[in-house]
Design an enzyme around this catalytic site. Sequence first.
Site, short mmCIF file in Angstrom:
data_model
loop_
_atom_site.label_atom_id
_atom_site.label_comp_id
_atom_site.label_asym_id
_atom_site.label_seq_id
_atom_site.Cartn_x
_atom_site.Cartn_y
_atom_site.Cartn_z
N GLY A 199 101.31 41.64 62.63
CA GLY A 199 101.81 42.09 61.33
C GLY A 199 101.44 43.54 61.07
CG LEU A 239 95.93 44.50 57.30
CD1 LEU A 239 95.50 45.95 57.02
CD2 LEU A 239 95.43 43.58 56.18
CE1 TYR A 255 102.63 36.65 50.16
CE2 TYR A 255 102.46 37.95 48.15
CZ TYR A 255 102.15 37.77 49.48
OH TYR A 255 101.37 38.67 50.13
N1 NAP Z 1 103.08 43.49 52.52
C1 NAP Z 1 102.66 43.61 51.28
O1 NAP Z 1 103.22 44.37 50.46
C2 NAP Z 1 101.45 42.84 50.81
C3 NAP Z 1 101.09 42.90 49.46
C4 NAP Z 1 99.96 42.20 49.04
C5 NAP Z 1 99.22 41.46 49.94
N2 NAP Z 1 99.62 41.39 51.24
C6 NAP Z 1 98.82 40.57 52.15
O2 NAP Z 1 98.31 41.42 53.18
C7 NAP Z 1 98.17 40.66 54.38
C8 NAP Z 1 98.84 41.39 55.52
O3 NAP Z 1 100.22 41.53 55.19
P1 NAP Z 1 101.26 42.26 56.15
O4 NAP Z 1 102.08 43.15 55.31
O5 NAP Z 1 100.54 42.77 57.34
O6 NAP Z 1 102.14 40.99 56.56
P2 NAP Z 1 103.11 40.82 57.81
O7 NAP Z 1 103.49 42.13 58.37
O8 NAP Z 1 104.18 39.87 57.36
O9 NAP Z 1 102.17 40.08 58.86
C9 NAP Z 1 101.83 38.72 58.78
C10 NAP Z 1 101.68 38.22 60.20
O10 NAP Z 1 101.28 36.85 60.16
C11 NAP Z 1 102.01 36.16 61.17
N3 NAP Z 1 102.08 34.72 60.93
C12 NAP Z 1 102.97 34.03 60.18
N4 NAP Z 1 102.72 32.71 60.26
C13 NAP Z 1 101.64 32.57 61.06
C14 NAP Z 1 100.91 31.45 61.53
N5 NAP Z 1 101.26 30.19 61.19
N6 NAP Z 1 99.85 31.65 62.35
C15 NAP Z 1 99.50 32.91 62.72
N7 NAP Z 1 100.17 34.01 62.32
C16 NAP Z 1 101.22 33.84 61.48
C17 NAP Z 1 103.38 36.81 61.11
O11 NAP Z 1 104.11 36.51 62.27
P3 NAP Z 1 105.74 36.44 62.18
O12 NAP Z 1 106.17 37.78 61.72
O13 NAP Z 1 106.11 36.09 63.58
O14 NAP Z 1 106.03 35.36 61.17
C18 NAP Z 1 103.00 38.28 61.00
O15 NAP Z 1 102.77 38.85 62.27
C19 NAP Z 1 98.73 39.28 54.07
O16 NAP Z 1 97.67 38.43 53.74
C20 NAP Z 1 99.60 39.50 52.87
O17 NAP Z 1 99.73 38.33 52.09
C21 NAP Z 1 100.69 42.08 51.70
#
Ligand code: NAP
Length: 281
Positions: free
Chosen positions: A10, A12, A127
């Site tokens: 992902g 992060l 979410y």
């Molecule tokens: N993006 C934002 O604006 C935002 C805002 C607030 C908080 N956050 C939090 O910050 C954190 C990082 O977010 P991010 O933006 O890096 O998210 P991201 O890019 O969507 O990354 C999430 C990763 O988790 C993987 N994943 C999904 N299901 C899984 C499973 N069952 N087992 C293992 N891995 C799994 C996804 O794989 P696939 O892509 O293959 O599904 C993806 O690689 C998360 O906790 C998110 O909730 C993000």
Amino acid sequence: MKILITGGNGQLGQELQHLLDERNVAYEAADVKELDITNEKQVASYFAEHQPEIVYHCAAYTAVDKAEGEGKAADELINAVGTEIIARTCQKYDTLLVYVSTDYVFDGTRTSGEYMPNDPKGPRNEYGRTKLLGEEAVQKYCDKYYIVRTAWVYGQWGHNFVYTMLNLAKSHDKLTVVSDQIGRPTWTRTLAEFLTYLIDNKIKYGIYQCSNDGQCSWYEFAKEILKDKDVEVLPVSSDQYPTAAFRPHYSVMHLAKETGFKFPQWEDALQKFIKEIDNNL
Ligand SMILES: NC(=O)c1ccc[n+]([C@@H]2O[C@H](COP(=O)([O-])OP(=O)(O)OC[C@H]3O[C@@H](n4cnc5c(N)ncnc54)[C@H](OP(=O)(O)O)[C@@H]3O)[C@@H](O)[C@H]2O)c1
């Protein structure tokens, strides 16, 4: 210390890997193929084999609008059930858990000021509800944890608002962007640095909030992203862009400055990021 990054592919997860590589710190990064956090048996055998001492739990379901419909079950399974599995397993192995959460755990009815970490919760989208269930599982099962809430995340590795604006600017001479939602953008670099800072500086376990400093609307964010591009950016109200999930008009979280961490101003972080991706193109 043995480090594990869940959701390693992902935005992060990849930023953390980049940061740890730069610092010559060893880690394991696993995404769903190697470590599906919803598969209790797989998580148990992964921990038994690798015995991580620190887990950066970056795996999540992040499709906020889909979570209101077709993605509802997946959102609950990954963000609530998966996080509970990780939390229980971390406790079993005496592992420090770093869980990343969201401003959507709050009800979004504030019109000024800052959400404090312990302000009342009241998520108004799926979410936010399932990320809050994740927070509650971490607090219930773990002795050693950091919960770090963030918002409006962008970075080099992933789909995000900054890339969307830069791409749209290639094919449009005018863009309309909502001006009645205010928040704090977060560069993954700042967030990754903050997560490691908490551990490196032995900051007290608990709940913290991290974004870049300052605040802006999506319209102001877009103006800053595109300030050197030949495109006109116009403000519109969110009524013009209805979304499946509720989004607050004002969501500014208190930043954990009491930790001593210096949160860069959002405009400075953004310009550094744009320079970095320009250099990599
Ligand atoms: N993006 C934002 O604006 C935002 C805002 C607030 C908080 N956050 C939090 O910050 C954190 C990082 O977010 P991010 O933006 O890096 O998210 P991201 O890019 O969507 O990354 C999430 C990763 O988790 C993987 N994943 C999904 N299901 C899984 C499973 N069952 N087992 C293992 N891995 C799994 C996804 O794989 P696939 O892509 O293959 O599904 C993806 O690689 C998360 O906790 C998110 O909730 C993000």
